[in-house]
Design an enzyme around this catalytic site. Sequence first.
Site, PDB file in Angstrom:
ATOM      1  CE1 TYR A  30     -66.054  46.723 -12.390  1.00  0.00           C
ATOM      2  CE2 TYR A  30     -68.351  47.376 -12.521  1.00  0.00           C
ATOM      3  CZ  TYR A  30     -67.365  46.444 -12.726  1.00  0.00           C
ATOM      4  OH  TYR A  30     -67.680  45.228 -13.260  1.00  0.00           O
ATOM      5  CD  GLU A  31     -72.071  51.961 -12.420  1.00  0.00           C
ATOM      6  OE1 GLU A  31     -72.522  53.133 -12.480  1.00  0.00           O
ATOM      7  OE2 GLU A  31     -72.727  51.023 -11.946  1.00  0.00           O
TER       8      GLU A  31
ATOM      9  CD  GLU B 141     -79.564  55.228  -7.883  1.00  0.00           C
ATOM     10  OE1 GLU B 141     -78.896  55.896  -8.687  1.00  0.00           O
ATOM     11  OE2 GLU B 141     -80.733  54.860  -8.137  1.00  0.00           O
TER      12      GLU B 141
ATOM     13  N   GLY C  52     -71.529  40.799  -1.404  1.00  0.00           N
ATOM     14  CA  GLY C  52     -72.629  41.269  -2.255  1.00  0.00           C
ATOM     15  C   GLY C  52     -73.886  40.448  -2.051  1.00  0.00           C
TER      16      GLY C  52
ATOM     17  CE1 TYR D 206     -77.238  42.617  -8.270  1.00  0.00           C
ATOM     18  CE2 TYR D 206     -76.742  43.548 -10.409  1.00  0.00           C
ATOM     19  CZ  TYR D 206     -76.736  43.642  -9.034  1.00  0.00           C
ATOM     20  OH  TYR D 206     -76.237  44.754  -8.422  1.00  0.00           O
TER      21      TYR D 206
END
Length: 162
Positions: A24-25, A86, A100, A134
């Site tokens: 994904y990153e 992390e 999440g 977030y």
Amino acid sequence: MQIRFAGPEDAEVILRFIRELAEYEREPDAVEATVEALAAQMRAPHPPFECLLAERGSETGQEPLGMALFFHTYSTWRARQGIHLEDLWVTPGARRLGVGRALLARLAALTVERGCGRLEWSVLDWNELALGFYRGVGAAPMDEWTVWRLDGDALEALADAD
């Protein structure tokens, strides 16, 4: 859904989530972790990390939905430990189900239970989904700080200068 602490027997699931996150990153080839290394670290007297797993029951047993992999830090200004998240990962098929948020809420509760002064993490600046998530839980970016890293050849070169 239930959230529980992962053990060495969960190393394969954790590595699967790490690889999904790396994909994904946009860094799929950067993962050096192995099932054996993760399991051995989790069996150590003082493991370098802890991991919460979110699961739900199915006909074939527990289905892993996501993880929050974290470790303790220390703040000299507060003279207290903190927790560094992390990796927070929810497998794509389980997104928008509250996984999440549940993992982050459990980790926040754990941070408070352990008397830690803060919970912190890093987010890629292009990850708008994560940034919005977030912000939605009340977190705020620390715009005045920049993360620095020393690794690979540069780390070796500086170590050789000692």
